[in-house]
Design a protein around this motif. Structure first.
Motif, PDB file in Angstrom:
ATOM      1  N   ALA A 189       5.914-113.451  -2.910  1.00  0.00           N
ATOM      2  CA  ALA A 189       6.132-112.075  -3.715  1.00  0.00           C
ATOM      3  C   ALA A 189       4.825-111.201  -3.608  1.00  0.00           C
ATOM      4  CB  ALA A 189       6.329-112.532  -5.286  1.00  0.00           C
ATOM      5  N   MET A 190       3.582-112.023  -3.629  1.00  0.00           N
ATOM      6  CA  MET A 190       2.368-111.144  -3.531  1.00  0.00           C
ATOM      7  C   MET A 190       2.316-110.638  -2.242  1.00  0.00           C
ATOM      8  SD  MET A 190       0.825-111.375  -6.639  1.00  0.00           S
ATOM      9  CE  MET A 190      -0.845-110.911  -6.268  1.00  0.00           C
ATOM     10  N   ILE A 191       2.440-111.306  -1.299  1.00  0.00           N
ATOM     11  CA  ILE A 191       2.248-110.568   0.272  1.00  0.00           C
ATOM     12  C   ILE A 191       3.259-109.394   0.220  1.00  0.00           C
ATOM     13  CG2 ILE A 191       2.947-111.098   2.599  1.00  0.00           C
ATOM     14  CD1 ILE A 191       2.160-113.977   2.206  1.00  0.00           C
ATOM     15  N   LEU A 192       4.406-109.515  -0.172  1.00  0.00           N
ATOM     16  CA  LEU A 192       5.489-108.346  -0.027  1.00  0.00           C
ATOM     17  C   LEU A 192       4.979-107.328  -1.055  1.00  0.00           C
ATOM     18  CD1 LEU A 192       8.765-110.220  -0.054  1.00  0.00           C
ATOM     19  CD2 LEU A 192       7.575-109.253   1.797  1.00  0.00           C
ATOM     20  N   PHE A 193       4.512-107.411  -2.145  1.00  0.00           N
ATOM     21  CA  PHE A 193       4.527-106.383  -3.301  1.00  0.00           C
ATOM     22  C   PHE A 193       3.141-106.014  -3.747  1.00  0.00           C
ATOM     23  CE2 PHE A 193       8.638-108.619  -4.396  1.00  0.00           C
ATOM     24  CZ  PHE A 193       9.540-107.749  -3.850  1.00  0.00           C
ATOM     25  N   SER A 194       2.076-106.627  -3.221  1.00  0.00           N
ATOM     26  CA  SER A 194       0.496-106.243  -3.600  1.00  0.00           C
ATOM     27  C   SER A 194       0.307-104.809  -3.035  1.00  0.00           C
ATOM     28  CB  SER A 194      -0.370-107.316  -3.074  1.00  0.00           C
ATOM     29  OG  SER A 194      -0.129-108.584  -3.806  1.00  0.00           O
ATOM     30  N   SER A 195       0.816-104.645  -1.940  1.00  0.00           N
ATOM     31  CA  SER A 195       0.340-103.495  -1.401  1.00  0.00           C
ATOM     32  C   SER A 195       0.849-102.117  -2.182  1.00  0.00           C
ATOM     33  CB  SER A 195       0.644-103.341   0.403  1.00  0.00           C
ATOM     34  OG  SER A 195       0.641-102.199   1.031  1.00  0.00           O
ATOM     35  N   SER A 196       2.215-102.332  -2.477  1.00  0.00           N
ATOM     36  CA  SER A 196       2.854-101.373  -3.418  1.00  0.00           C
ATOM     37  C   SER A 196       2.289-101.279  -4.655  1.00  0.00           C
ATOM     38  CB  SER A 196       4.400-101.546  -3.558  1.00  0.00           C
ATOM     39  OG  SER A 196       4.995-101.910  -2.382  1.00  0.00           O
ATOM     40  N   VAL A 197       1.684-102.328  -5.117  1.00  0.00           N
ATOM     41  CA  VAL A 197       1.115-102.266  -6.472  1.00  0.00           C
ATOM     42  C   VAL A 197      -0.202-101.269  -6.326  1.00  0.00           C
ATOM     43  CG1 VAL A 197      -0.395-103.430  -8.144  1.00  0.00           C
ATOM     44  CG2 VAL A 197       2.176-104.268  -7.343  1.00  0.00           C
ATOM     45  N   GLY A 198      -1.051-101.712  -5.307  1.00  0.00           N
ATOM     46  CA  GLY A 198      -2.231-100.976  -5.068  1.00  0.00           C
ATOM     47  C   GLY A 198      -1.992 -99.420  -4.750  1.00  0.00           C
ATOM     48  N   HIS A 199      -0.619 -99.003  -4.003  1.00  0.00           N
ATOM     49  CA  HIS A 199      -0.449 -97.868  -3.535  1.00  0.00           C
ATOM     50  C   HIS A 199       0.073 -97.210  -5.117  1.00  0.00           C
ATOM     51  CE1 HIS A 199       1.468 -94.584  -1.110  1.00  0.00           C
ATOM     52  NE2 HIS A 199       2.564 -94.340  -2.141  1.00  0.00           N
ATOM     53  N   TRP A 200       0.585 -97.764  -5.978  1.00  0.00           N
ATOM     54  CA  TRP A 200       1.071 -97.270  -7.220  1.00  0.00           C
ATOM     55  C   TRP A 200      -0.095 -96.756  -8.074  1.00  0.00           C
ATOM     56  CZ3 TRP A 200       0.138-100.021 -12.025  1.00  0.00           C
ATOM     57  CH2 TRP A 200       0.648 -99.288 -13.215  1.00  0.00           C
ATOM     58  N   VAL A 201      -1.211 -97.867  -7.953  1.00  0.00           N
ATOM     59  CA  VAL A 201      -2.382 -97.402  -8.660  1.00  0.00           C
ATOM     60  C   VAL A 201      -3.262 -96.275  -8.229  1.00  0.00           C
ATOM     61  CG1 VAL A 201      -4.795 -98.362  -9.265  1.00  0.00           C
ATOM     62  CG2 VAL A 201      -2.879 -99.730  -9.577  1.00  0.00           C
ATOM     63  N   GLU A 202      -3.076 -95.992  -6.929  1.00  0.00           N
ATOM     64  CA  GLU A 202      -4.060 -94.980  -6.387  1.00  0.00           C
ATOM     65  C   GLU A 202      -3.055 -93.528  -6.717  1.00  0.00           C
ATOM     66  OE1 GLU A 202      -3.335 -93.907  -1.669  1.00  0.00           O
ATOM     67  OE2 GLU A 202      -5.037 -95.445  -1.955  1.00  0.00           O
ATOM     68  N   ARG A 203      -1.620 -93.846  -6.595  1.00  0.00           N
ATOM     69  CA  ARG A 203      -0.917 -92.356  -6.837  1.00  0.00           C
ATOM     70  C   ARG A 203      -0.822 -91.877  -8.160  1.00  0.00           C
ATOM     71  NH1 ARG A 203       0.688 -89.505  -2.031  1.00  0.00           N
ATOM     72  NH2 ARG A 203       0.359 -90.889  -0.449  1.00  0.00           N
ATOM     73  N   SER A 204      -1.100 -93.054  -9.189  1.00  0.00           N
ATOM     74  CA  SER A 204      -0.900 -92.605 -10.656  1.00  0.00           C
ATOM     75  C   SER A 204      -2.085 -91.649 -11.147  1.00  0.00           C
ATOM     76  CB  SER A 204      -1.197 -93.926 -11.596  1.00  0.00           C
ATOM     77  OG  SER A 204      -0.005 -94.746 -10.987  1.00  0.00           O
ATOM     78  N   PRO A 205      -1.861 -90.625 -11.492  1.00  0.00           N
ATOM     79  CA  PRO A 205      -3.121 -89.632 -11.767  1.00  0.00           C
ATOM     80  C   PRO A 205      -3.865 -89.825 -13.163  1.00  0.00           C
ATOM     81  CG  PRO A 205      -0.928 -88.631 -12.379  1.00  0.00           C
ATOM     82  CD  PRO A 205      -0.516 -89.815 -11.781  1.00  0.00           C
ATOM     83  N   ASP A 206      -3.073 -90.385 -14.069  1.00  0.00           N
ATOM     84  CA  ASP A 206      -3.871 -90.894 -15.518  1.00  0.00           C
ATOM     85  C   ASP A 206      -4.307 -92.322 -15.118  1.00  0.00           C
ATOM     86  OD1 ASP A 206      -4.325 -91.671 -18.100  1.00  0.00           O
ATOM     87  OD2 ASP A 206      -3.028 -90.055 -18.785  1.00  0.00           O
ATOM     88  N   ARG A 207      -5.578 -92.547 -15.299  1.00  0.00           N
ATOM     89  CA  ARG A 207      -6.213 -93.807 -15.355  1.00  0.00           C
ATOM     90  C   ARG A 207      -5.994 -94.702 -16.221  1.00  0.00           C
ATOM     91  NH1 ARG A 207     -10.405 -90.674 -12.644  1.00  0.00           N
ATOM     92  NH2 ARG A 207     -10.926 -91.388 -10.236  1.00  0.00           N
ATOM     93  N   LEU A 208      -6.133 -94.012 -17.550  1.00  0.00           N
ATOM     94  CA  LEU A 208      -5.921 -94.700 -18.745  1.00  0.00           C
ATOM     95  C   LEU A 208      -4.369 -95.261 -18.830  1.00  0.00           C
ATOM     96  CD1 LEU A 208      -6.752 -95.974 -21.513  1.00  0.00           C
ATOM     97  CD2 LEU A 208      -6.162 -93.735 -22.376  1.00  0.00           C
ATOM     98  N   ARG A 209      -3.569 -94.477 -18.533  1.00  0.00           N
ATOM     99  CA  ARG A 209      -2.167 -94.932 -18.715  1.00  0.00           C
ATOM    100  C   ARG A 209      -1.876 -95.953 -17.660  1.00  0.00           C
ATOM    101  NH1 ARG A 209       2.109 -90.115 -18.433  1.00  0.00           N
ATOM    102  NH2 ARG A 209       1.162 -89.786 -20.184  1.00  0.00           N
ATOM    103  N   THR A 210      -2.302 -95.998 -16.444  1.00  0.00           N
ATOM    104  CA  THR A 210      -2.327 -97.134 -15.499  1.00  0.00           C
ATOM    105  C   THR A 210      -2.847 -98.224 -16.000  1.00  0.00           C
ATOM    106  OG1 THR A 210      -2.484 -95.363 -13.555  1.00  0.00           O
ATOM    107  CG2 THR A 210      -2.777 -97.649 -12.992  1.00  0.00           C
ATOM    108  N   LEU A 211      -4.122 -98.310 -16.373  1.00  0.00           N
ATOM    109  CA  LEU A 211      -4.481 -99.486 -16.812  1.00  0.00           C
ATOM    110  C   LEU A 211      -3.852-100.167 -18.070  1.00  0.00           C
ATOM    111  CD1 LEU A 211      -7.129-101.298 -16.305  1.00  0.00           C
ATOM    112  CD2 LEU A 211      -8.275-100.324 -18.190  1.00  0.00           C
ATOM    113  N   LEU A 212      -3.550 -99.209 -18.983  1.00  0.00           N
ATOM    114  CA  LEU A 212      -2.679 -99.921 -20.302  1.00  0.00           C
ATOM    115  C   LEU A 212      -1.360-100.405 -19.687  1.00  0.00           C
ATOM    116  CD1 LEU A 212      -3.650 -96.984 -22.904  1.00  0.00           C
ATOM    117  CD2 LEU A 212      -4.563 -99.383 -22.375  1.00  0.00           C
TER     118      LEU A 212
END
Length: 557
Positions: free
Chosen positions: A80-103
């Motif tokens: 699961a980590m192999i398949l989805f870790s890249s997508s998680v990083g992509h989501w963090v990168e595309r999220s404009p609000d840093r606080l909302r992403t971390l929370l």
């Protein structure tokens, strides 16, 4: 920082950070902001490390007579980590609000642990596990137990992915954004060292606390409740600490710069086709294309390769040590000593980077044109300092890898000798040991094994810290989170290969071959990194200085 500047720093208003020379540095952290950052990271890491260990205990208690469930859970999570870790990083990168992403990562992580704990309680409350005298008993049902286990593993995957997202958001975005310029209080090197120190302390203490709690009350089910309550109670503290940092940091509040749009699809593809699984697959591999196009993918892969190393305190290594005759107390003490060396790396690394990066320890900076200004996060005024930092990172990372290799060789020899001695024991001696208890292995080889294993932990974490900062500074801003997500996928590929190797060579007498394979992985990692450093700097050593030192030494004699 000298005493005068430290006093002025402590007297400064928290909204106006002061640098080590008394100048105003608007991108720097105050002591209060840094403390809140550390608190939020500490609670996240504490819960992640605790649940990582607790899930092993819960699985062993649910399936006490087999290792299949533990191996299956581990393999599923790795996939699961192999398949989805890249997508998680992509989501963090595309999220404009840093606080909302971390929370979001905090709430998702804690929620998955709490819900997963509920299903672990249901699994561990079946009659065949707790008996009829327990307070809460459910009838035994293999199907419901398997279904509950599947759901618990699913929540475990969510927990790992959200923990990965939290770490990417914190280490590759928040820390880099708020870090002071190099050489000032709370610069990137200092923040990385403290954050990793927190991680390693939590890695040591959190599992011990959970084990002590379960041992004190004699109930794994109470351990599940303890784990769930810990996650629940930590939510407000994490949210409060992260929000305080964000509220007082204009750079964090600023919307993240939008990454460049992906290339348009070919004209012949319809809109429906672009939304198909094929498009998503292409997007997934685009993350790997981006990863391998950066200048630091070789150090990243070299670090990921070390996760194949089975001469670390993972479950397979601990199981091997127990089976060859080491007591649990001996293993616990050896692991604690190794943790001391791991934590010491966070103290040594900042000083080592500074020492290795000073001009007198390498060629003149004007000769290092290939490194100047490439993806660095500092302003032009600090360019010279940043070049020194990058050179220090490269050189000290090479030292860390060399130190690990030097200490892994005697560890491998010791394991090989211990395995050989065990094979040479007679059948009658083995039968006597089964009756009277395991006799510990040779004392001399045991000292070699645990001593050099502890020493090697210093090298691997020095390399980890230097590589992390290299990727933080040399990867373009709009690619850091995606890079970290893809890097996590590659790490889990080698984790999975290590688990597969342990399954392929399951007998205790075969572990010496796993040790040899681990040594080979360290050698390959060092060769990869050394080759990269040589390409970046044009050399590994200043041979003319070595020759000069030898000549001076000869004349002295």
């Amino acid at each position: 920082m000298d005493s005068d500047s430290e006093d002025s720093f402590e007297r400064a208003d928290e909204s106006t950070p002061i640098g080590g020379d008394g100048s105003v540095t608007p991108n720097s952290l105050t002591r209060s902001q840094a403390l809140n950052l550390y608190v939020s990271h500490a609670f996240s890491t504490w819960n992640a490390r605790g649940y990582e260990f607790a899930a092993i205990l819960f699985t062993a208690a649910a399936y006490p007579d087999t290792l299949v469930a533990a191996a299956l859970r581990m393999i599923i999570v790795y996939f699961a980590m192999i398949l989805f870790s890249s997508s998680v990083g992509h989501w963090v990168e595309r999220s404009p609000d840093r606080l909302r992403t971390l929370l979001s990562t905090i709430l998702c992580n804690r929620g998955s642990v709490i819900l997963g704990s509920f299903f672990w309680i249901l699994i561990l409350s079946q009659r065949d596990l707790v008996g009829d005298e327990a307070t809460f008993v459910l009838p035994s049902n293999a199907f419901l137990k398997g279904a509950g286990f599947a759901v618990a593993v699913t929540f475990g995957i969510v927990e790992r992915l959200s923990a990965s997202g939290n770490l990417i958001s914190m280490e590759r975005d928040w820390v880099v954004t708020v870090a002071a310029p190099a050489g000032q209080p709370y610069d990137l090197t200092h923040l990385n060292a403290v954050m990793r120190r927190i991680d390693l302390v939590c890695k040591l203490i959190s599992p011990i606390l959970i084990s002590a709690f379960i041992s004190a009350f004699g109930s794994v089910r109470l351990g599940v409740v303890f784990t769930g309550l810990t996650s629940l109670l930590s939510i407000p503290v994490e949210i409060f600490s992260a929000t305080r940092v964000w509220n007082s940091s204009p750079p964090l509040q600023a919307p993240r710069a939008a990454p460049p749009p992906p290339p348009p699809p070919p004209p012949q593809r319809t809109q429906a086709e672009s939304r198909s699984w094929l498009a998503r697959t292409r997007q997934y591999f685009h993350g790997f294309e981006m990863y391998f196009s950066t200048t630091v993918w070789i150090p990243s892969v070299a670090l990921a390769l070390l996760h194949f190393n089975m001469l670390t305190w993972r479950a397979t290594f601990i199981t091997y040590l127990i089976n060859v005759g080491y007591s649990l107390n001996t293993i616990t003490v050896a692991r604690a000593v190794g943790s001391v060396f791991e934590i010491s790396s966070t103290v040594i690394t900042p000083r080592g980077i500074e020492y290795m990066g000073k001009a007198r320890h390498h060629a003149h900076l004007e000769d290092e044109d290939d490194e100047s200004g490439v993806g660095l996060i500092a302003s032009d005024q600090e360019e010279s300092r940043d070049v020194q930092t990058v050179i220090g990172l490269q050189r000290f990372g090479l030292w860390g890898m060399s130190w690990q290799l030097v200490n892994t060789i005697p560890v491998t020899l010791a394991l090989w000798a211990i395995s050989t001695l065990k094979e040479e024991e007679s059948l009658s001696a083995f039968a006597r040991r089964v009756v009277a208890g395991q006799t510990p292995p040779n004392v001399a080889w045991s000292v070699v094994l645990f001593s050099f294993l502890a020493f090697s932990r210093l090298g691997v974490w020095v390399f980890d810290l230097t590589t992390q900062q290299l990727t933080q500074t040399l990867v373009p801003t709009h690619q850091r989170s995606s890079f970290a997500g893809t890097e996590n996928s590659i790490v889990n590929v080698f984790e999975l290969l290590g688990a597969g190797a342990a399954i392929a060579f399951p007998r205790m007498e075969q572990y010496k071959w796993l040790a040899l394979a681990s040594l080979v992985s360290v050698v390959i990692s060092l060769i990869m990194y050394a080759g990269w450093v040589r390409r970046q700097r044009g050399h590994l050593l200043h041979w003319e200085k070595v020759a000069h030192s030898i000549c001076v030494g000869d004349r002295g004699r």
